[in-house]
Write an enzyme that holds these catalytic residues in place. Structure first.
Site, PDB file in Angstrom:
ATOM      1  N   GLU A   1       7.919  16.637  15.608  1.00 24.83           N
ATOM      2  CA  GLU A   1       8.461  16.443  14.262  1.00 24.83           C
ATOM      3  C   GLU A   1       7.764  17.390  13.281  1.00 24.83           C
ATOM      4  OE1 GLU A   1       7.391  12.888  11.981  1.00 24.83           O
ATOM      5  OE2 GLU A   1       9.483  12.642  11.423  1.00 24.83           O
TER       6      GLU A   1
ATOM      7  N   LYS B   1       0.882  -1.180   0.000  1.00 21.50           N
ATOM      8  CA  LYS B   1       0.000   0.000   0.000  1.00 21.50           C
ATOM      9  C   LYS B   1       0.906   1.212   0.000  1.00 21.50           C
ATOM     10  CE  LYS B   1      -2.176   2.867   1.996  1.00 21.50           C
ATOM     11  NZ  LYS B   1      -1.890   4.229   1.487  1.00 21.50           N
TER      12      LYS B   1
ATOM     13  N   CYS C   1      13.166  10.888   7.207  1.00 23.76           N
ATOM     14  CA  CYS C   1      12.962  10.619   8.636  1.00 23.76           C
ATOM     15  C   CYS C   1      14.231  10.876   9.439  1.00 23.76           C
ATOM     16  CB  CYS C   1      12.509   9.184   8.827  1.00 23.76           C
ATOM     17  SG  CYS C   1      13.634   8.014   8.041  1.00 23.76           S
TER      18      CYS C   1
ATOM     19  N   GLU D   1       8.888   1.551  11.342  1.00 24.47           N
ATOM     20  CA  GLU D   1       9.906   2.598  11.205  1.00 24.47           C
ATOM     21  C   GLU D   1       9.145   3.915  11.200  1.00 24.47           C
ATOM     22  OE1 GLU D   1      11.954   1.288   7.630  1.00 24.47           O
ATOM     23  OE2 GLU D   1      13.227  -0.023   8.804  1.00 24.47           O
TER      24      GLU D   1
END
Ligand code: NAD
Length: 503
Positions: A407, A195, A305, A271
């Site tokens: 973040e 996906k 990331c 992750e």
């Protein structure tokens, strides 16, 4: 022309992605439409050239069934050496279809062409070659056990695939992160239902052609398109016939997926997000450090990331580092991805830009001094409707401010002074995330000492984003569960059965 023909024709060999492409779901050898389509907006200029077929529950069911059915011969009985050869063949076909993949990745993300050519596509091929080597050389646990009667027993573990693996990936490095999971999943003999992000459907779809061209058996690779909640993502994670979920994305999404898979107790590999620190000591090699920091803050418009969003700088060099980083941020060239001068693309979407701009406002209200950027760049009419923001640096923020704790996932970082090594370590570790950190120093002992104290999955010394694919990758705290890379990937994508033989 049927939708099927259209989808296949859209990515003809060595053509760029044409306008008004329709992207369909991939179920075995079939291209399957959904009941609804959604627009894929080009973040460079806001244009819509792609419509994507959203997978409803029945399409997801079909994809999972196709994957399940493929877990028989010839895939199940394929010797490891043949599987490794197949992985190498996939890498070769990626090389052959290099131009198609470059065009598709740029069309989805607006990344500078140079970056896609140097990072995203080569790394996709490398992922397959690396795991072909890793699976070919991986051993199995075995123990000879002494028993009290003087005899012994032989214990050995055989490695079996997990089965049907759901692979859910984000938009920031769509092909790179997908193949990072796909290569070990296939190396271990699994079938996958992928996906991709709703923002980046193209390369995962194109990969289906590459898999067929390379000779992967039908049904081993399937793709469903759509969103998370009440869409393909949720249908896949709650599907009773999925044996494991590997996910890269936001921490809050990881938490939702964990709840979704909890009732059926299936393995997950997560992750997740990061709020990564750089620790810059006064004894660093300043030129190298400025190069490294510029890259780690602004690569891929800060949408990696591993990107640095907090830079702790020892006080004697604080002003110098701020000044030199500011200069470097001003030198970044935003614009058309195909222009070789372009260093920095747009954010992925208007929605994401809204989030990043809200942090620009929040920084001001939290008392930041915006030393560079902080707004929307003026790039001319063509790009006015794109998702652009200025590369941004702040000083004056406290370690407890939200901008320093949450973040942002954009081209922005807070620059914060420190006096002692202990203070730098304390501030860097004062976060719920724990993905990566970078230490910049010429004192070798300090480099090791500080790196080992970082509460992260990956700590670099005098470099950033340097990867050996055999080494563990992942995070602690809100940054993830488990590790992938080398044997860590093989452990996740397979199940051992221990056989104990009385000798
Ligand atoms: P996201 O979590 O919004 O989406 C990731 C994927 O999950 C997409 O395919 C999305 O459609 C799907 N999804 C969303 N909700 C879902 C649900 N409830 N159930 C199932 N699937 C669902 O993340 P994003 O915005 O695409 O990516 C950016 C995030 O990814 C950042 O937080 C970044 O730090 C993180 N990231 C982490 C790593 C890493 O290796 N740790 C690498 C890249 C990106």
């Amino acid at each position: 022309m049927t939708l099927d023909e259209h989808a296949v024709q859209s990515y003809g060999q060595n053509t760029s992605v044409p306008s008004k492409t329709e992207i369909l779901n991939v179920v075995g050898a079939q291209r399957v439409p959904g009941r609804r389509v959604f627009d894929k907006v080009n973040p460079v200029d806001g244009s819509v050239n792609v419509q994507v077929h959203e997978a409803d529950q029945s399409v997801v069911d079909q994809a999972v069934s196709a994957a399940r059915a493929s877990l028989t011969s010839p895939w199940a009985s394929m010797p490891v050496t043949t599987r490794a050869e197949l992985l190498r063949r996939i890498a070769d076909v990626i090389d052959e279809r290099f131009e198609d993949l470059v065009a598709a990745e740029i069309a989805d993300t607006g990344k500078p062409e140079k970056l896609v050519r140097e990072l995203d596509v080569p790394r996709a091929a490398h992922n397959f070659r690396a795991f072909a080597d890793i699976i070919s050389t991986a051993g199995l646990d075995s123990f000879l056990t002494d028993l009290s009667d003087g005899s012994s027993a032989l214990n050995y573990a055989v490695r079996k695939p997990l089965g049907v693996v759901a692979v859910i990936v984000p938009w920031n490095l769509p092909l790179l992160l997908l193949t990072w999971k796909l290569a070990p999943a296939l190396a271990c003999g699994n079938a996958v239902v992928v996906k991709p992000s709703e923002e980046t459907p193209s390369t995962a779809t194109l990969l289906a052609e590459i898999m067929t061209q390379a000779g992967l058996p039908e049904g081993v690779y399937n793709v469903v398109h759509g969103f998370g909640v009440d869409s393909a993502g949720e249908y896949l994670t709650t599907h009773p016939d999925v044996d494991g979920v590997t996910f890269t994305g936001e921490s809050s999404t990881g938490s939702a997926i964990m709840r979704a898979v909890a009732p059926s107790v299936r393995p997950v590999s997560f992750e997740l997000g990061g709020k990564n620190a750089a620790l810059v000591f006064a004894d660093c090699d300043l030129d190298k450090t400025i190069d490294g920091l510029t890259r780690s803050i602004f690569l891929n418009t800060g949408q990696v990331c591993l990107c640095t969003e907090r830079v702790y700088i020892q006080r004697p060099i604080f002003e110098t580092v701020v000044e030199r980083l500011t200069q470097r941020a001003r030198q970044l060239t935003l614009g058309n991805p195909m222009n070789p001068e372009t260093t920095t693309g747009p954010l992925i979407s208007q929605e994401h830009r809204k989030k990043v701009l809200s942090y620009f406002d929040l920084a001001r209200s939290e008392g930041a001094n915006t030393v560079v950027g902080g707004g929307i760049p003026q790039l001319g009419q063509d790009l006015e409707r794109g998702a652009w923001v200025e590369p941004t640096l702040w000083t004056g923020l406290d370690n407890s401010s939200r901008v320093v704790r949450e973040e942002i996932f954009g081209p922005a970082a807070a620059l914060i002074p420190f006096d002692t090594e202990e203070e730098a370590i304390r501030m860097a570790n004062d976060t719920k995330y724990g993905l990566a950190a970078a230490v910049w120093t010429t004192d070798l002992q300090r480099g090791h000492r500080v790196a080992q104290q970082m509460k992260v999955g990956m700590a670099w010394v005098n470099t950033w984003y340097l990867r050996d694919l055999r080494s563990p990758f992942g995070g602690v705290g809100l940054s993830g569960i488990g590790r992938e890379g080398g044997m860590h990937s093989l452990h996740f994508y397979s199940e051992p059965t221990n056989v104990c033989v009385q000798l």
